[in-house]
Design a protein around this motif. Sequence first.
Motif, PDB file in Angstrom:
ATOM      1  N   ALA A  16       0.804  -1.227   0.000  1.00 47.92           N
ATOM      2  CA  ALA A  16       0.000   0.000   0.000  1.00 47.92           C
ATOM      3  C   ALA A  16       0.833   1.271   0.000  1.00 47.92           C
ATOM      4  O   ALA A  16       0.432   2.279  -0.595  1.00 47.92           O
ATOM      5  CB  ALA A  16      -0.933   0.004   1.208  1.00 47.92           C
ATOM      6  N   THR A  17       1.974   1.256   0.661  1.00 54.39           N
ATOM      7  CA  THR A  17       2.738   2.492   0.844  1.00 54.39           C
ATOM      8  C   THR A  17       3.316   3.023  -0.455  1.00 54.39           C
ATOM      9  O   THR A  17       3.234   4.231  -0.745  1.00 54.39           O
ATOM     10  CB  THR A  17       3.855   2.284   1.878  1.00 54.39           C
ATOM     11  OG1 THR A  17       3.291   1.847   3.112  1.00 54.39           O
ATOM     12  CG2 THR A  17       4.633   3.577   2.100  1.00 54.39           C
ATOM     13  N   TYR A  20       0.600   4.486  -2.775  1.00 59.56           N
ATOM     14  CA  TYR A  20      -0.002   5.671  -2.152  1.00 59.56           C
ATOM     15  C   TYR A  20       0.973   6.839  -2.209  1.00 59.56           C
ATOM     16  O   TYR A  20       0.586   7.975  -2.530  1.00 59.56           O
ATOM     17  CB  TYR A  20      -0.403   5.369  -0.700  1.00 59.56           C
ATOM     18  CG  TYR A  20      -1.464   6.306  -0.175  1.00 59.56           C
ATOM     19  CD1 TYR A  20      -2.792   5.907  -0.087  1.00 59.56           C
ATOM     20  CD2 TYR A  20      -1.149   7.604   0.220  1.00 59.56           C
ATOM     21  CE1 TYR A  20      -3.787   6.764   0.377  1.00 59.56           C
ATOM     22  CE2 TYR A  20      -2.121   8.473   0.681  1.00 59.56           C
ATOM     23  CZ  TYR A  20      -3.441   8.047   0.768  1.00 59.56           C
ATOM     24  OH  TYR A  20      -4.404   8.904   1.215  1.00 59.56           O
ATOM     25  N   ALA A  21       2.241   6.562  -1.900  1.00 60.89           N
ATOM     26  CA  ALA A  21       3.248   7.625  -1.960  1.00 60.89           C
ATOM     27  C   ALA A  21       3.408   8.128  -3.391  1.00 60.89           C
ATOM     28  O   ALA A  21       3.557   9.335  -3.627  1.00 60.89           O
ATOM     29  CB  ALA A  21       4.582   7.114  -1.424  1.00 60.89           C
ATOM     30  N   CYS A  24       0.709  10.450  -4.159  1.00 60.74           N
ATOM     31  CA  CYS A  24       0.965  11.747  -3.507  1.00 60.74           C
ATOM     32  C   CYS A  24       1.951  12.576  -4.326  1.00 60.74           C
ATOM     33  O   CYS A  24       1.753  13.781  -4.529  1.00 60.74           O
ATOM     34  CB  CYS A  24       1.502  11.531  -2.096  1.00 60.74           C
ATOM     35  SG  CYS A  24       0.271  10.922  -0.912  1.00 60.74           S
ATOM     36  N   ALA A  40      -2.005  12.933   2.524  1.00 57.88           N
ATOM     37  CA  ALA A  40      -1.042  12.030   3.163  1.00 57.88           C
ATOM     38  C   ALA A  40      -1.648  11.379   4.402  1.00 57.88           C
ATOM     39  O   ALA A  40      -1.423  10.192   4.677  1.00 57.88           O
ATOM     40  CB  ALA A  40       0.226  12.797   3.530  1.00 57.88           C
ATOM     41  N   TRP A  43      -3.515   8.016   4.208  1.00 60.26           N
ATOM     42  CA  TRP A  43      -2.802   6.744   4.388  1.00 60.26           C
ATOM     43  C   TRP A  43      -2.854   6.317   5.852  1.00 60.26           C
ATOM     44  O   TRP A  43      -3.001   5.124   6.153  1.00 60.26           O
ATOM     45  CB  TRP A  43      -1.352   6.876   3.931  1.00 60.26           C
ATOM     46  CG  TRP A  43      -0.536   5.645   4.140  1.00 60.26           C
ATOM     47  CD1 TRP A  43      -0.418   4.572   3.296  1.00 60.26           C
ATOM     48  CD2 TRP A  43       0.290   5.338   5.279  1.00 60.26           C
ATOM     49  NE1 TRP A  43       0.422   3.623   3.838  1.00 60.26           N
ATOM     50  CE2 TRP A  43       0.869   4.076   5.054  1.00 60.26           C
ATOM     51  CE3 TRP A  43       0.584   6.006   6.463  1.00 60.26           C
ATOM     52  CZ2 TRP A  43       1.726   3.465   5.972  1.00 60.26           C
ATOM     53  CZ3 TRP A  43       1.428   5.408   7.381  1.00 60.26           C
ATOM     54  CH2 TRP A  43       1.995   4.151   7.129  1.00 60.26           C
ATOM     55  N   CYS A  44      -2.764   7.277   6.769  1.00 62.39           N
ATOM     56  CA  CYS A  44      -2.842   6.970   8.202  1.00 62.39           C
ATOM     57  C   CYS A  44      -4.232   6.430   8.547  1.00 62.39           C
ATOM     58  O   CYS A  44      -4.365   5.463   9.311  1.00 62.39           O
ATOM     59  CB  CYS A  44      -2.545   8.217   9.030  1.00 62.39           C
ATOM     60  SG  CYS A  44      -0.889   8.894   8.776  1.00 62.39           S
ATOM     61  N   LEU A  46      -6.295   4.940   6.486  1.00 63.48           N
ATOM     62  CA  LEU A  46      -6.379   3.615   5.879  1.00 63.48           C
ATOM     63  C   LEU A  46      -5.668   2.577   6.745  1.00 63.48           C
ATOM     64  O   LEU A  46      -6.160   1.452   6.919  1.00 63.48           O
ATOM     65  CB  LEU A  46      -5.758   3.648   4.476  1.00 63.48           C
ATOM     66  CG  LEU A  46      -5.687   2.306   3.724  1.00 63.48           C
ATOM     67  CD1 LEU A  46      -7.093   1.758   3.485  1.00 63.48           C
ATOM     68  CD2 LEU A  46      -4.932   2.474   2.406  1.00 63.48           C
ATOM     69  N   THR A  47      -4.540   2.962   7.312  1.00 63.27           N
ATOM     70  CA  THR A  47      -3.784   2.037   8.159  1.00 63.27           C
ATOM     71  C   THR A  47      -4.528   1.742   9.452  1.00 63.27           C
ATOM     72  O   THR A  47      -4.554   0.595   9.921  1.00 63.27           O
ATOM     73  CB  THR A  47      -2.392   2.611   8.457  1.00 63.27           C
ATOM     74  OG1 THR A  47      -1.700   2.835   7.221  1.00 63.27           O
ATOM     75  CG2 THR A  47      -1.583   1.661   9.323  1.00 63.27           C
TER      76      THR A  47
END
Length: 252
Positions: A16-17, A20-21, A24, A40, A43-44, A46-47
Amino acid sequence: MRFIRSLLLLIYFVVATVPYATACFIAFPFLRAENRYWMAAGWCRLTLWTVRYLNGIRYRIEGFENLPNGPAVLLSKHQSAWETIAFPALMPRPLCYVFKRELLYVPFFGWALGMLKMVHINRKEGKYAFESVTNQGKARMAEGAWVIMFPEGTRTPTGKQGKYKTGGARFAIATGAPVVPIAHNAGRVWPRNSFTKYPGIVTVSIGKPIETTGLTPDEVNTRVEQWIEAEMRRIDPTAYSAAANDSAAAPI
């Protein structure tokens, strides 16, 4: 089963990271700074959703009403990676973490940080490093963000207390902002240096703002430490009673 679920979480971070990054990086040049932050922070969120349904890690917040409607420096207990991920998703304002400049060079994670308005320390500036951090922090707070620091510096094991450094208190006094102490027991479910994650509820307790005007850094730091550590023993009493028993049982 916990091992498998923890392994799946690791796979999630890898899978995922990076995309997603990448998203961004593509979107950030077209977004305002605040919108970059909230993208950004997605993502937090989502986590947090992932660890809830994959690892059984939930949370509750006490004292949310204590958060001020204005500039503030958040000083938090540091036990886990959970709080560094969760706070941007949970707080109503953008957060500025204070971090070492070297992190900007970490692939994907650091690159994304570089495109956000955080506060970084360049230790090569020597005695001017703190002045630089103060100026960056003032600018960020003037834009509506809060600055967050971990006074213990590094993650402490559950039931333990690290040495509270005065950097956060000095920063708050220099910027004229109040300090908001935060206690939590995330180390219960996401222990430091542990691959395995455990199901449970993280309690996040937010204290009333501490005005810094007229106080010394040591006085502010002492008030923060006393509140956080007393609150830790309230929200996670068994961790500290176990630590006390272990200490008493240790050979002399």
